[in-house]
Design an enzyme around this catalytic site. Sequence first.
Site: not given
Lengths: 293, 195
Positions: B169, B171, B78
């Site tokens: 993302h 994560e 990002c």
Amino acid sequence: MQQGTDRVKRGMAEMQKGGVIMDVMNAEQAKIAEAAGATAVMALERVPSDIRAAGGVARMADPTIIEEVMKVVSIPVMAKARIGHYVEAKVLESLGVDYLDESEVLTPADEVYHIDKHEFTVPFVCGAKDLGEALRRIGEGAAMIRTKGEPGTGNIVEAVRHMRLINSQIRKVQNMSKDELYAEAKNLGVPYELLRDVHEHGKLPVVNFAAGGVATPADAALMMHLGADGVFVGSGIFKSDSPEKFARAIVEATTHFTDYKLIAEVSKNLGAPMKGIEISKLTAAERMSDRGW
Amino acid sequence: MNIGVLALQGAVAEHMRSIELAGGTGIAVKKTEQLADIDGLIIPGGESTTIGKLMRKYEFIEAIRHFSSKGKPIYGSCAGLIVLAERISGGEEPHLGLMDITVARNAFGRQRESFETALRLKGLDEEIQAVFIRAPLIEAAGPEVEILASYDGQIVAARQGHLLVSSFHPELTEDISFHRFFLDMVIEAATSNIQ
């Protein structure tokens, strides 16, 4: 493809971590904040200290101000709706605001019910002064929590109190046995599932920022030291002598909150911070942190 | 393998958790000296304007370019993608300018347009859940850039040698396959450096 999921709403707050969110009252201030390294701006008609000074009923900002701010910055724009004011929140959502703050800084519209935040696509941040409030707001759909502190005072003591209380309550819950958790959910008045989540992970299920009284770089670093994920600065920047310098210094102190030499360096020659208010001088009616439940 | 996560601002803890689950050791990088101790670097999501500003302030631009010049892998998610790009649409000044791509910031719209979706990636067996938050996308990519994933006809993940980027993302999910993919790049680079 799904929009407005918990993951998308909470994830947006995760991206703000380690950052500083600044109150701004017009496009020019928004540009200063962005240039200083703010991760988001909160578009307002008046900052909390002016709201205190003006008295009367504080409401959602004029949409013109919010749209002006949205036009000039590329970082996220947040805005405040009154506690329980569903329509103000819907109006702000329709403007395309990136995050809503259901905020005790404004005069509450409802003394009993907060907004059902699950039905919105836009994520919400809400204030809390203890774990019970935090989990009730998350239960209603808040995707981010901030301490209430005492807005517009330039006095950090209430934000410290709220952050410490939330953290000590989390530690207590972490050490509870399963049967104790059921009773604690009743004591705190919170959903059991959220309390169990805190018990398992030792933290709130959403990002927790500090707010309400941050006036200096050292204040911001203190809140990070106490475990805040990031910092909201309200009146502290544009009520100081040199907003640009204050804004930059607070951003740096938040990133490097354990580097005391650096904090000393950025704190030099900043000029006067906003004038503070001693909390005990506030009447019960003047205390914004007692709004909401 | 020691994997640094640039810890100036953004979702640092999530990348640390994912990379540890994938089998690496996560290190939060706040000072340029720490780059000497790591084999790969993750530039996390956050606000690219803030991260870029702090990188300049603390001399990370040259330090990371030097890190990259040794062939050590870098992954940007990002905001990290924006920071790695050679060109930012709209005339904004690039930050590290390492990867031959043109990115558009906030390309999907504002936060209310943010979304998650299942996504197939070249090099991964299973679809992953991709979370897009005020996400950028890659408008154009040079000949050296390998496209790993597209969404709605737009490039959202790519690789150029030792550089890896995603608009989304990984994560923020429990799935660690994308981090494992990056960790494999780091292991490969470390091994070829020794030889």
